[in-house]
Every structure is written in structure tokens, then in C-alpha cells.
Write a protein that holds these residues in place. Structure first.
Motif, PDB file in Angstrom:
ATOM      1  N   GLY A  52     -49.971  21.209  18.657  1.00  0.00           N
ATOM      2  CA  GLY A  52     -51.295  20.891  19.177  1.00  0.00           C
ATOM      3  C   GLY A  52     -52.090  22.140  19.482  1.00  0.00           C
ATOM      4  O   GLY A  52     -52.412  22.931  18.588  1.00  0.00           O
ATOM      5  N   VAL A  53     -52.396  22.373  20.762  1.00  0.00           N
ATOM      6  CA  VAL A  53     -53.171  23.556  21.161  1.00  0.00           C
ATOM      7  C   VAL A  53     -52.266  24.691  21.639  1.00  0.00           C
ATOM      8  O   VAL A  53     -52.748  25.686  22.174  1.00  0.00           O
ATOM      9  CB  VAL A  53     -54.200  23.215  22.259  1.00  0.00           C
ATOM     10  CG1 VAL A  53     -55.183  22.159  21.774  1.00  0.00           C
ATOM     11  CG2 VAL A  53     -53.512  22.749  23.532  1.00  0.00           C
ATOM     12  N   TRP A  54     -50.974  24.564  21.437  1.00  0.00           N
ATOM     13  CA  TRP A  54     -50.016  25.559  21.916  1.00  0.00           C
ATOM     14  C   TRP A  54     -49.354  26.303  20.761  1.00  0.00           C
ATOM     15  O   TRP A  54     -49.067  25.724  19.713  1.00  0.00           O
ATOM     16  CB  TRP A  54     -48.924  24.892  22.766  1.00  0.00           C
ATOM     17  CG  TRP A  54     -49.448  24.267  24.014  1.00  0.00           C
ATOM     18  CD1 TRP A  54     -49.880  22.981  24.165  1.00  0.00           C
ATOM     19  CD2 TRP A  54     -49.608  24.901  25.283  1.00  0.00           C
ATOM     20  NE1 TRP A  54     -50.309  22.777  25.459  1.00  0.00           N
ATOM     21  CE2 TRP A  54     -50.157  23.933  26.169  1.00  0.00           C
ATOM     22  CE3 TRP A  54     -49.342  26.190  25.762  1.00  0.00           C
ATOM     23  CZ2 TRP A  54     -50.437  24.214  27.498  1.00  0.00           C
ATOM     24  CZ3 TRP A  54     -49.630  26.472  27.088  1.00  0.00           C
ATOM     25  CH2 TRP A  54     -50.169  25.495  27.945  1.00  0.00           C
TER      26      TRP A  54
ATOM     27  N   GLY B 113     -56.642  30.465  15.152  1.00  0.00           N
ATOM     28  CA  GLY B 113     -56.647  31.191  13.886  1.00  0.00           C
ATOM     29  C   GLY B 113     -58.048  31.546  13.439  1.00  0.00           C
ATOM     30  O   GLY B 113     -58.358  31.529  12.240  1.00  0.00           O
ATOM     31  N   VAL B 114     -58.918  31.859  14.389  1.00  0.00           N
ATOM     32  CA  VAL B 114     -60.356  32.099  14.190  1.00  0.00           C
ATOM     33  C   VAL B 114     -61.027  30.822  13.656  1.00  0.00           C
ATOM     34  O   VAL B 114     -61.550  30.773  12.541  1.00  0.00           O
ATOM     35  CB  VAL B 114     -60.655  33.307  13.279  1.00  0.00           C
ATOM     36  CG1 VAL B 114     -62.127  33.713  13.409  1.00  0.00           C
ATOM     37  CG2 VAL B 114     -59.761  34.486  13.619  1.00  0.00           C
ATOM     38  N   ALA B 115     -60.968  29.786  14.478  1.00  0.00           N
ATOM     39  CA  ALA B 115     -61.651  28.503  14.220  1.00  0.00           C
ATOM     40  C   ALA B 115     -61.095  27.742  13.024  1.00  0.00           C
ATOM     41  O   ALA B 115     -61.797  26.932  12.422  1.00  0.00           O
ATOM     42  CB  ALA B 115     -63.163  28.718  14.060  1.00  0.00           C
ATOM     43  N   VAL B 116     -59.838  27.972  12.687  1.00  0.00           N
ATOM     44  CA  VAL B 116     -59.251  27.356  11.495  1.00  0.00           C
ATOM     45  C   VAL B 116     -58.442  26.095  11.819  1.00  0.00           C
ATOM     46  O   VAL B 116     -58.614  25.055  11.187  1.00  0.00           O
ATOM     47  CB  VAL B 116     -58.373  28.372  10.738  1.00  0.00           C
ATOM     48  CG1 VAL B 116     -57.536  27.684   9.674  1.00  0.00           C
ATOM     49  CG2 VAL B 116     -59.254  29.442  10.109  1.00  0.00           C
TER      50      VAL B 116
ATOM     51  N   GLY C 215     -55.422  21.061  15.393  1.00  0.00           N
ATOM     52  CA  GLY C 215     -54.228  21.470  16.122  1.00  0.00           C
ATOM     53  C   GLY C 215     -53.084  21.874  15.207  1.00  0.00           C
ATOM     54  O   GLY C 215     -53.085  21.594  14.009  1.00  0.00           O
ATOM     55  N   HIS C 216     -52.121  22.535  15.802  1.00  0.00           N
ATOM     56  CA  HIS C 216     -50.940  22.964  15.058  1.00  0.00           C
ATOM     57  C   HIS C 216     -50.018  21.780  14.793  1.00  0.00           C
ATOM     58  O   HIS C 216     -49.808  20.926  15.658  1.00  0.00           O
ATOM     59  CB  HIS C 216     -50.180  24.026  15.854  1.00  0.00           C
ATOM     60  CG  HIS C 216     -50.977  25.277  16.077  1.00  0.00           C
ATOM     61  ND1 HIS C 216     -51.181  26.215  15.088  1.00  0.00           N
ATOM     62  CD2 HIS C 216     -51.641  25.743  17.171  1.00  0.00           C
ATOM     63  CE1 HIS C 216     -51.918  27.203  15.560  1.00  0.00           C
ATOM     64  NE2 HIS C 216     -52.210  26.946  16.825  1.00  0.00           N
TER      65      HIS C 216
ATOM     66  N   PRO D 136     -58.619  24.401  19.225  1.00  0.00           N
ATOM     67  CA  PRO D 136     -58.589  23.288  18.284  1.00  0.00           C
ATOM     68  C   PRO D 136     -59.468  22.140  18.798  1.00  0.00           C
ATOM     69  O   PRO D 136     -59.557  21.923  20.013  1.00  0.00           O
ATOM     70  CB  PRO D 136     -57.105  22.891  18.259  1.00  0.00           C
ATOM     71  CG  PRO D 136     -56.380  24.156  18.597  1.00  0.00           C
ATOM     72  CD  PRO D 136     -57.256  24.844  19.610  1.00  0.00           C
ATOM     73  N   LEU D 137     -60.104  21.427  17.898  1.00  0.00           N
ATOM     74  CA  LEU D 137     -61.052  20.388  18.300  1.00  0.00           C
ATOM     75  C   LEU D 137     -60.373  19.193  18.970  1.00  0.00           C
ATOM     76  O   LEU D 137     -61.044  18.358  19.569  1.00  0.00           O
ATOM     77  CB  LEU D 137     -61.854  19.916  17.086  1.00  0.00           C
ATOM     78  CG  LEU D 137     -62.628  21.016  16.334  1.00  0.00           C
ATOM     79  CD1 LEU D 137     -63.405  20.410  15.176  1.00  0.00           C
ATOM     80  CD2 LEU D 137     -63.551  21.770  17.272  1.00  0.00           C
ATOM     81  N   VAL D 138     -59.049  19.136  18.883  1.00  0.00           N
ATOM     82  CA  VAL D 138     -58.298  18.063  19.534  1.00  0.00           C
ATOM     83  C   VAL D 138     -57.977  18.391  20.988  1.00  0.00           C
ATOM     84  O   VAL D 138     -57.302  17.625  21.673  1.00  0.00           O
ATOM     85  CB  VAL D 138     -56.991  17.754  18.767  1.00  0.00           C
ATOM     86  CG1 VAL D 138     -57.298  17.188  17.382  1.00  0.00           C
ATOM     87  CG2 VAL D 138     -56.111  19.004  18.657  1.00  0.00           C
TER      88      VAL D 138
END
Length: 399
Positions: free
Chosen positions: A23-25, A40-43, A47-48, A368-370
Motif C-alpha cells: 500500500g503506502v508503506w 516513486g516520484v508520483a508513479v 499503492g505498492h 499513493p492515491l489510495v
């Protein structure tokens, strides 16, 4: 004597080695958890290790990875249709990166003017502080000396004017001008948004002079500002738009979008890409859009962005010796530091929060947008911890 590193010495890397993300971690090899507000510079927009995106990639990986554009690729047609249905565009060219999307945009604009009988119209007006990529054409478009130095003569055809100065734009238009290229929010340039009035004026100039308006939405697009694309806030549409970063959620993917008229000069053989639009990228891009275009998602981005922005404003009020200003739109936010930004970034990183440096002494915050409101508040706690540590260090030095 230590063995020389086998990599080019082109990056100044932080001494962090991440093994996995959730996610955001991000989690290091030693198990330390970092709140990733750099993405990752807005990539990493969704989320992960997002399960929906991971599954789409795995399913496609079991079928076919690569075909090249010698053949029809159904995934390209599906994703292009989704993008054109959701935007101003009629045509899409898929790339692997933002710089490639910008190269396609530049070529599309020049080829348009050429096809209309104006080969002399190849100049593009760009803006001071811009960043459009690292190819020879895009560093010329960006115009920043630190990226141009040592790479030979600057590629011709780019006329730079001050950001936000509409009279300078008008004065720069000549019989050789083909287009205007702008980021709706300058990211690398210090998180500087263009005003609605300025964007509308650029559209008007293009319409009056027969120019094409090119938007670089590589960083601002795919929900980053709370709209699918940032130009929607100003109520205008471009003729050509470059997209990347968030559209692939971490997989290399970019796209150049254009109206049918703007793309009318791009005939068979005028442009190409070996990897662009490969089946893996198309599967991932479509899965990302499933999430971004879901009902209520962009409103959630706006809601969380408001919580985060208000919290940052509060920190600015309480730590004016550390934070000078808060900038940006949606979840593309910047802290203009009152101290050297590298010091603040180091302190934030020590609090296990990740941000991204930018120009004008700014740190970008691009979660991340999530990201949830709770996670945004946790980020604020860590930024406050960093500000406190800086203040305490100052007190200790003067004691």
C-alpha cells in the motif's frame, strides 16, 4: 582499494534498500517500515503490490509478454478506447516513459504544422522552471542549464518564457511557432500551479494563432490532483497531452493523447516504438484505470488531500522557522522550506517518511492515491516530528 561500482554515477542515492511494499508503506531489507509519500516520484498511484494490478500482470504474463507493433495488439485498442472515452482525445500512442510521451507530443505538433503546409512552424514555446524529461529534445524544452550542460548544442526550436507571464507568451509567438507546451503544475520546478486564467489564456492564444496546446501531465495526470487530469480544473482541453508515471502504477508505461486533427500528420512510418504498448503494460494500465475510474475514487483523493493540506498549513503556522509555504493541488503538494530543503528532507526521512526533492527549495509530497485520511495524519505526525528535531537542533547549537 575498494572495487568501483558497476553502475553509472548519475544518481545521488539515499542509503536505503527496500525489499517490498504494501500500500503506502515500503519495508527495508532489515524490516524497517517507511511511509512512502514519494510514490516513486508520483508513479505508484494505486499503492505498492496492489492486488488487482498484480493479478492483471500475472494473468497477462502467462499469455504473451511482447509482440512489437508489427502486429495488432488488442490490449492497446482496449486501453486507448478507455482513455479516449474519458478524455478530450481521439488518438493514443503508447510509450514506455514520460520523456518518450513528450517526444511523441513534440513530433506530433511539428508534423501537424508540416502536413498543413507550414514546415517553418516547428518552434514550441515552453516555460522557465519546466521539466519535460532527459532526452536531448526534452532537456531543450525544459531549458534548465543544469540538465543541458555538457551535451552539445541545445536542440533548436524551443523558445522559453517566464512561467505565468501571458504577455511574454504573446510576444514570443512568431510565424515559426507551432505549439505551446506547459505542465499544469510544475513538479520538478517547485510545485508551482498555473492559474486557471493563465491556462484559459494559453488556450485562447492557440486558437487565435493556429497553434497546438500541448500539456505535460506526466506528473499531474491520472488522478494526482483530484481530477483525472489536472487541466480539467481550469475547464480547458489541450490538443495533445503527454501521460506517464501514475498510469502504469509502477510498470513502465506512457502515452501521448491527441485529437484526431492534431494527430492527422502522424501517418504510417512517421513514429514508432519497439516496446511501447506491449501486452504487459496494457494489462497493468487497464487495471490501474479500473481503480482510478471507480465511482467515488477521485472524490476520495480530494477529501484526503484536503485533510493533508489543512494539516500541512497548521504545521506551517506552528513551525515558520522550518516551513515557509505549502503549495500544490490534490495529492501533488510541496513544502517550501525555510531552511535548506535537504536538511528538512533528511529529518523527514529520519522520521521514516519519504518525500521527493524539487526546485525552489521545495520537498514534494506525493503519496499513493489510495492513501487514507488516517495515513495522511500519520504522515503529518512524522513531518511534525522532523520539524521538532530541527528546532531542537537549532536550540542546542545556540545554547
Amino acid at each position: 582499494m575498494a572495487e568501483a561500482a558497476p553502475l553509472y554515477d548519475t544518481y545521488s542515492r539515499a542509503p536505503l534498500r527496500f525489499e517490498r511494499g504494501e500500500g503506502v508503506w515500503l519495508i527495508t531489507e532489515s524490516g524497517e517500515r517507511y511511509l512512502d509519500f514519494g510514490a516513486g516520484v508520483a508513479v505508484t498511484s494505486v499503492g505498492h503490490s496492489n492486488p488487482h494490478v498484480v493479478n492483471a500482470l500475472k494473468e497477462q504474463a502467462d499469455k504473451v509478454w511482447h509482440l512489437s507493433n508489427i502486429y495488432e495488439i488488442p490490449g492497446q485498442e482496449r486501453l486507448a478506447k478507455r482513455l479516449t472515452d474519458a478524455t478530450f482525445a481521439d488518438k493514443v500512442f503508447f510509450t514506455n516513459s514520460g520523456a518518450e510521451a513528450l517526444e511523441c507530443a513534440i513530433k506530433t505538433a511539428r508534423r501537424y504544422q508540416y502536413s498543413k503546409g507550414h514546415p517553418e512552424r516547428f518552434h514550441i514555446i515552453t516555460f522557465e522552471g519546466a521539466f519535460h524529461g532527459r532526452t536531448l529534445a526534452t532537456i531543450a524544452a525544459g531549458g534548465q542549464e543544469k540538465y543541458l550542460e555538457g551535451f552539445g548544442p541545445k536542440a533548436p526550436g524551443f523558445d522559453q518564457v517566464p512561467f505565468g507571464d501571458i504577455e511574454a507568451v504573446r510576444a514570443a509567438v512568431t510565424d515559426a511557432t507551432a505549439a505551446i507546451l506547459i505542465e499544469p503544475v510544475q513538479g520538478e520546478g517547485g510545485v508551482r500551479p498555473a492559474t486557471t486564467e493563465f491556462m484559459k489564456a494559453l488556450r485562447q492564444i492557440c486558437d487565435e494563432k493556429g497553434l497546438l496546446l500541448i500539456l505535460d501531465e506526466v506528473q499531474t495526470g491520472v488522478g494526482r490532483t483530484g481530477k483525472l487530469f489536472a487541466h480539467e480544473w481550469s475547464g480547458i482541453t489541450p490538443d495533445i497531452m503527454a501521460v506517464a508515471k501514475g498510469i502504469g502504477g509502477g510498470f513502465p508505461l506512457g502515452a501521448c493523447l491527441a485529437t484526431a486533427e492534431a494527430a492527422s500528420g502522424m501517418k504510417a512510418g512517421t513514429h514508432g516504438s519497439t516496446y511501447g504498448g506491449n501486452p504487459l503494460a496494457m494489462a497493468v494500465g487497464s487495471a490501474v484505470l479500473d481503480i482510478i475510474l471507480a465511482e467515488g475514487f477521485l472524490q476520495q483523493v480530494c477529501d484526503v488531500a484536503l485533510v493533508f493540506r489543512q494539516g500541512l498549513a497548521s504545521l506551517k503556522d506552528r513551525y515558520p522557522d522550518v516551513i515557509e509555504d505549502i503549495r500544490g493541488e490534490g495529492l501533488l503538494l510541496g513544502i517550501k522550506a525555510a531552511i535548506p530543503s535537504a536538511e528538512l528532507l533528511q529529518a523527514i526521512r529520519a522520521a521514516h517518511l519519504l518525500g521527493v526533492p524539487a526546485g525552489d527549495n521545495v520537498i514534494r509530497l506525493l503519496p499513493p492515491l489510495v492513501v487514507t485520511a488516517e495515513e495522511a495524519r500519520e504522515g503529518l505526525v512524522r513531518i511534525e516530528r522532523a520539524a521538532e528535531s530541527i528546532r531542537a537542533s537549532k536550540v542546542k547549537k545556540t545554547a
